[in-house]
Design an enzyme around this catalytic site. Sequence first.
Site, short mmCIF file in Angstrom:
data_model
loop_
_atom_site.label_atom_id
_atom_site.label_comp_id
_atom_site.label_asym_id
_atom_site.label_seq_id
_atom_site.Cartn_x
_atom_site.Cartn_y
_atom_site.Cartn_z
N SER A 128 21.19 88.89 -38.70
CA SER A 128 21.51 89.24 -37.33
C SER A 128 22.76 90.13 -37.30
O SER A 128 22.75 91.21 -37.88
CB SER A 128 21.66 87.98 -36.47
OG SER A 128 21.65 88.29 -35.10
N ASP A 210 10.64 88.92 -32.56
CA ASP A 210 12.09 88.82 -32.36
C ASP A 210 12.49 89.61 -31.11
O ASP A 210 12.40 90.84 -31.09
CB ASP A 210 12.82 89.35 -33.59
CG ASP A 210 14.28 88.97 -33.64
OD1 ASP A 210 14.86 88.73 -32.56
OD2 ASP A 210 14.85 88.92 -34.74
N HIS A 239 13.67 85.17 -33.70
CA HIS A 239 15.01 85.39 -34.27
C HIS A 239 15.41 84.19 -35.13
O HIS A 239 16.37 83.48 -34.84
CB HIS A 239 16.02 85.64 -33.16
CG HIS A 239 17.29 86.30 -33.64
ND1 HIS A 239 17.29 87.53 -34.24
CD2 HIS A 239 18.58 85.89 -33.62
CE1 HIS A 239 18.52 87.86 -34.56
NE2 HIS A 239 19.32 86.89 -34.20
#
Length: 264
Positions: A128, A210, A239
């Site tokens: 991320s 995501d 995610h």
Amino acid sequence: VNVYHVSFANNDYASRMYGILCVPKASGKYPAILKVPGAGIRAYNGETERAGKGFIILEIGIHGIPVNIEGDVYHRLYNGALKNYHSFNMDNRDKYYYKRVYTGCVRAIDFIYTLPEFNGNLATFGGSQGGALSIVIAGLDARVKGLVSFYPALCDMAGYAHGRAGGWPHMLKDAKNRTPEKMKTIQYFDVVNFARQVKVPGFYTFGYNDMVCPPTTTYSAYNVINAPKELFVAETTAHYAYAEQWSAAWNWVMNFLKNESKNE
């Protein structure tokens, strides 16, 4: 493994970066992994188990505060003084929050190079926000030999201004934020620009559901990387990552660094 809470100077007066450093106890020289963090504010414990397999691992925070504080300090900061930190000073490229973050990651590599146990082979690893930083630092600093990036944030952030999804933190989804100053600043910090400079092997993984870091934004960075790259698409994930992805990523980076060390 010896475990240390460390800090080192960053890019401005009294600005520091903090992290947890794990170093194998046995005498010798070891490759290193710089583990960069996902979004948020939290404490870190270090990667003791994996360091025990023969790696120096430095896990850093990005906010210039110690990463070993107990209690709810980080929760209070996340919802108070550092709330929406990712958008601080977005109208000025020299004061934007991620400038100290990017420079701090490079300083982390400087720090690793001071360690007598380090053998000169280093990779970055993160997901991320950390996936973004892993690519950014590999593009910025030629001392990085390889990288792992899970669903990188900060990719194609201006996509919203062109009729497509933009990457986390989605500050340009709101049209009122699309001022000329902010749009110009974002150009300097978008991961895609650093991805073009990556010249080292990498392992990349993400999923097609995501909504935090949309796969179109991830591909915008992945597609411009002109270097050896391995892609693990877990189609159904959002995610997050399956255990198989984490296992494949850690195996990739450990084997890569061991082979690099053998070849020297």
